[in-house]
Design a protein around this motif. Structure first.
Motif, PDB file in Angstrom:
ATOM      1  N   GLN A   7       1.331  -1.567   0.262  1.00 22.59           N
ATOM      2  CA  GLN A   7       0.347   0.112  -0.021  1.00 22.59           C
ATOM      3  C   GLN A   7       0.685   1.578  -0.047  1.00 22.59           C
ATOM      4  O   GLN A   7       0.482   2.381  -0.315  1.00 22.59           O
ATOM      5  N   TYR A   8       2.317   0.853   0.868  1.00 20.59           N
ATOM      6  CA  TYR A   8       2.896   1.820   0.633  1.00 20.59           C
ATOM      7  C   TYR A   8       4.097   1.900   0.864  1.00 20.59           C
ATOM      8  O   TYR A   8       4.999   1.287   0.439  1.00 20.59           O
ATOM      9  N   ARG A   9       5.045   3.131  -0.543  1.00 17.50           N
ATOM     10  CA  ARG A   9       6.415   2.662  -0.881  1.00 17.50           C
ATOM     11  C   ARG A   9       6.584   4.271  -0.141  1.00 17.50           C
ATOM     12  O   ARG A   9       7.061   4.847   0.061  1.00 17.50           O
ATOM     13  N   TYR A  32       5.707  -2.420   4.010  1.00 13.00           N
ATOM     14  CA  TYR A  32       5.811  -1.413   3.688  1.00 13.00           C
ATOM     15  C   TYR A  32       6.922  -2.205   1.655  1.00 13.00           C
ATOM     16  O   TYR A  32       7.752  -2.750   1.689  1.00 13.00           O
ATOM     17  N   ASP A  53       5.724   7.193  -0.581  1.00 14.26           N
ATOM     18  CA  ASP A  53       4.888   7.761   0.061  1.00 14.26           C
ATOM     19  C   ASP A  53       5.598   8.494   1.409  1.00 14.26           C
ATOM     20  O   ASP A  53       5.605   9.305   1.893  1.00 14.26           O
ATOM     21  N   SER A  77       8.105  16.811  -4.963  1.00 14.80           N
ATOM     22  CA  SER A  77       7.274  15.423  -4.419  1.00 14.80           C
ATOM     23  C   SER A  77       6.383  15.960  -3.082  1.00 14.80           C
ATOM     24  O   SER A  77       6.517  15.798  -1.818  1.00 14.80           O
ATOM     25  N   HIS A  79       4.130  15.610  -1.251  1.00 17.03           N
ATOM     26  CA  HIS A  79       3.080  14.717  -0.614  1.00 17.03           C
ATOM     27  C   HIS A  79       4.183  13.967  -0.024  1.00 17.03           C
ATOM     28  O   HIS A  79       2.939  13.233   0.609  1.00 17.03           O
ATOM     29  N   SER A  80       4.649  13.464  -0.195  1.00 18.06           N
ATOM     30  CA  SER A  80       6.050  12.383   0.397  1.00 18.06           C
ATOM     31  C   SER A  80       6.002  13.454   1.867  1.00 18.06           C
ATOM     32  O   SER A  80       6.579  14.291   1.581  1.00 18.06           O
ATOM     33  N   LEU A 123       2.772   8.473   7.447  1.00 21.09           N
ATOM     34  CA  LEU A 123       1.810   7.421   7.068  1.00 21.09           C
ATOM     35  C   LEU A 123       0.150   7.682   6.964  1.00 21.09           C
ATOM     36  O   LEU A 123      -0.591   8.055   5.579  1.00 21.09           O
ATOM     37  N   ARG A 126       0.165  11.248   6.220  1.00 19.69           N
ATOM     38  CA  ARG A 126       0.059  11.648   4.423  1.00 19.69           C
ATOM     39  C   ARG A 126      -1.630  11.382   4.000  1.00 19.69           C
ATOM     40  O   ARG A 126      -1.915  11.468   3.220  1.00 19.69           O
ATOM     41  N   GLN A 127      -2.194  10.048   4.567  1.00 22.52           N
ATOM     42  CA  GLN A 127      -2.424  10.009   4.782  1.00 22.52           C
ATOM     43  C   GLN A 127      -4.041  11.438   3.925  1.00 22.52           C
ATOM     44  O   GLN A 127      -4.714  11.254   4.489  1.00 22.52           O
TER      45      GLN A 127
END
Length: 140
Positions: A7-9, A32, A53, A77, A79-80, A123, A126-127
């Motif tokens: 789901q997350y990088r 992850y 992410d 980036s 939003h990271s 995370l 961040r969502q």
């Protein structure tokens, strides 16, 4: 059974090979998607080529220091989330990291539980907010 896409990088950036590998394995075991970079230039290329992410980066890096990498991540980036780590704790650097937009700043050595908790918090923050109305229509 097909493998599930994480789901997350998460990108881990550190010139300490053992630290980078160990943290990568720890996060991969938690599900992850993990990529590794040995220096700031390699990390910046990775960020420019794909969305992450979360980026966990060392402060003292060859090529492009962590604070400068943080600024570049914010630019390309936004939003990271970024967690800055260092073995050379310095209050001035910690203030600069926060001002530059780091989610957190950690001194090495890092406890497993501490980094896992911070990763989850970063995370979660961040969502995107989920609209509780199943119709998808927001109230004005």
């Amino acid at each position: 059974m097909a493998s599930q896409t994480p789901q997350y990088r998460v990108l881990i950036v550190d010139d300490d090979h053992e630290f980078r590998l160990s943290l990568g394995k720890t996060l991969a075991k938690q599900g992850y998607g993990v990529e590794l970079a040995a220096d700031g230039v390699e990390a910046l290329r990775a960020v420019q080529n794909g969305a992450f992410d979360l980026v966990i980066t060392d402060h003292r890096l060859p090529g492009l220091p962590g604070i400068e990498l943080l600024a570049e991540i914010r630019r390309c980036s936004p939003h990271s989330m970024v967690i800055l780590v260092t073995a050379y704790g310095d209050e001035a650097v910690q203030c600069r990291a926060r001002e530059a937009g780091a989610f957190a700043y950690l001194d090495k050595p890092i406890k497993r539980e501490e980094i896992l908790k911070l990763v989850a918090q970063a995370l979660q923050q961040r969502q995107p907010q989920v609209n509780p109305d199943p119709s998808g229509i927001e109230d004005q």
